[in-house]
Design a protein around this motif. Structure first.
Motif, mmCIF file in Angstrom:
data_model
loop_
_atom_site.group_PDB
_atom_site.id
_atom_site.type_symbol
_atom_site.label_atom_id
_atom_site.label_comp_id
_atom_site.label_asym_id
_atom_site.label_seq_id
_atom_site.Cartn_x
_atom_site.Cartn_y
_atom_site.Cartn_z
ATOM 1 N N HIS A 115 -3.150 9.588 13.778
ATOM 2 C CA HIS A 115 -1.548 9.002 13.714
ATOM 3 C C HIS A 115 -0.535 10.438 14.220
ATOM 4 O O HIS A 115 0.415 10.233 14.858
ATOM 5 C CB HIS A 115 -1.332 8.801 12.308
ATOM 6 C CG HIS A 115 0.249 8.223 11.985
ATOM 7 N ND1 HIS A 115 0.769 7.242 12.748
ATOM 8 C CD2 HIS A 115 1.305 9.104 11.623
ATOM 9 C CE1 HIS A 115 2.165 7.124 12.466
ATOM 10 N NE2 HIS A 115 2.324 8.204 11.707
ATOM 11 N N HIS A 119 2.276 11.450 16.885
ATOM 12 C CA HIS A 119 3.580 12.064 16.860
ATOM 13 C C HIS A 119 3.818 13.235 18.001
ATOM 14 O O HIS A 119 4.506 13.591 18.649
ATOM 15 C CB HIS A 119 3.834 12.710 15.681
ATOM 16 C CG HIS A 119 4.194 11.507 14.516
ATOM 17 N ND1 HIS A 119 5.373 10.785 14.732
ATOM 18 C CD2 HIS A 119 3.650 10.734 13.533
ATOM 19 C CE1 HIS A 119 5.676 9.946 13.796
ATOM 20 N NE2 HIS A 119 4.676 9.690 12.813
ATOM 21 N N SER A 140 6.875 14.105 8.626
ATOM 22 C CA SER A 140 7.220 12.563 8.415
ATOM 23 C C SER A 140 7.375 12.374 6.958
ATOM 24 O O SER A 140 7.399 13.389 5.989
ATOM 25 C CB SER A 140 5.966 11.812 9.095
ATOM 26 O OG SER A 140 4.719 12.286 8.301
ATOM 27 N N ASP A 323 7.905 6.230 13.477
ATOM 28 C CA ASP A 323 6.659 5.408 13.451
ATOM 29 C C ASP A 323 6.859 4.300 14.725
ATOM 30 O O ASP A 323 7.506 3.622 14.468
ATOM 31 C CB ASP A 323 5.945 4.624 12.339
ATOM 32 C CG ASP A 323 5.563 5.833 11.546
ATOM 33 O OD1 ASP A 323 5.282 7.056 12.341
ATOM 34 O OD2 ASP A 323 4.891 5.594 10.337
#
Ligand code: KG4
Ligand code: ZN
Length: 359
Positions: A115, A119, A140, A323
């Motif tokens: 993930h 980003h 985040s 996201d």
């Protein structure tokens, strides 16, 4: 080549189509990006409820993927990228299972993506390749991590938060002030009206090594729980002074000042950390990605600091900072070109490390 990206690690069900351009300076082009947010569902509970999140992903995923393909005007694609971790395991499993079934039925390769690598790659997707080596700060709701990127696609963890992530601190402070969930956007707005110097909240400087991560140099780590505690102490004292009840809201002007002063400390800490690291690493560019990079003060201060130092600063547009699956598709294309694909035994991993090699 076209890749379909799927992201379900937290409270957004997302799908996107990204195309390879053949231009090494600007390797990818966004064809479509669809995000179904669950914020309204979790707001009632003041934060994310994992079980509700997983169930909602199941309801939303088919429609979101169909819509992303429809918006891109494509029926076929050459690979599928999916977030394997980190995140909520029940939520991740929905995306991973869906992606595996689709890859099997369409007979296309499956590419697992971290993930946070997503980003980081949102930067190259939005603005083209960064000058290397780069230092990238991912901020985040779940992570505050600094990476060195010596060459595109290689991510070396230099430091991270020892306690709360920056976004988590925003969410907790907002809850404390009665501003609801998620905290980032509302504090960002309220801070604009307040005085950022009104309350001298402390900044945490870490100079000691982290006992739990001896391989990380301590001076590059972050900590936001002390700041959160001082906000709590300040709010409690003010409620007492004004004779208010335990949960009563403070006057609007005071809330604005608290938001502005809290945000000043968070932004100073993040910008300082990123630019000091960039200097010591001899970086040729600085990137800031993740949900908190949508913050207006953070964007403005990072850009100003970059201009003063003559260092290019990369920040994704707001749609790519929170996201989304476009960043997962982009990171997937990068990995696919590096030869990484997964078998149908791929499983979600909630604590996946960025440098973990996935079979
Ligand atoms: O990257 P993201 O969408 O999800 C995670 O991977 O966690 O980040 C969500 C976080 C939340 O904590 C939210 O409060 C924060 O990003 N956020 C902001 C802003 N917009 C979202 N924080 C500060 N200022 C904003 N404008
Ligand atoms: Zn994220």
């Amino acid at each position: 080549m076209l890749i379909l990206g799927i992201e379900t690690s937290c409270d957004e069900t997302a799908a996107a189509v990204v195309e390879e351009t053949g231009d090494p300076a600007r390797p990818w082009q966004l064809r479509s990006s669809v995000v179904a947010s669950q914020v309204e569902i979790h707001r009632e509970w003041g934060g994310i409820v994992p079980e509700l999140s997983a169930r909602q992903h199941i309801r939303d995923i088919c429609g979101v993927v169909e819509r992303a393909l429809g918006d891109a005007g494509v029926r076929d694609y050459d690979a599928i990228a999916v977030t394997q971790g980190p995140g909520l395991v029940g939520s991740l499993l929905v995306g991973v299972s869906f992606a595996k079934s689709l890859a099997w039925s369409r007979r296309v390769p499956l590419v697992p993506v971290h993930h946070l690598a997503g980003h980081i790659e949102s930067l190259a997707l939005d603005h083209g390749e960064m000058p290397m080596p780069a230092v990238v700060l991912v901020v985040s709701g779940g992570h505050t991590s600094l990476y060195r990127v010596p060459v595109p696609g290689t991510y070396e963890l230099l430091g991270r938060t020892r306690d709360d992530a920056a976004g988590e601190a925003y969410d907790k402070v907002a809850k404390l002030l009665g501003l609801g969930y998620p905290g980032g956007p509302v504090i960002d707005r309220r801070a604009e009206r307040g005085n950022a110097r009104a309350i001298p909240f402390p900044r945490t400087r870490l100079t000691h090594a982290d006992r739990n991560a001896p391989h990380l140099p301590g001076r590059r780590d972050f900590s936001f729980s002390g700041l959160k505690t001082s906000v709590l102490r300040h709010v409690t004292l003010r409620r007492e002074a004004l004779g208010l009840g335990e949960r009563a809201p403070l006057p609007d002007a005071e809330i604005d000042d608290i938001c502005a002063s809290f945000q000043r400390v968070v932004v100073e800490t993040l910008v300082e950390g990123a630019f000091e690291t960039a200097r010591s690493e001899g970086a040729r560019s600085v990137g800031i990605a993740g949900g908190v990079s949508a913050n207006r003060r953070l964007r403005a201060e990072a850009r100003a600091r970059g201009d003063a130092r003559g260092l290019p600063v990369f920040i994704p547009g707001v749609a790519l900072s929170t996201d989304n699956a476009a960043m997962i598709a982009a990171a997937g294309l990068r990995r696919f070109r590096a030869g990484v694909t997964a078998g149908f035994d791929l499983s979600a991993k909630s604590n996946l490390r960025i440098d973990e090699v996935i079979a």
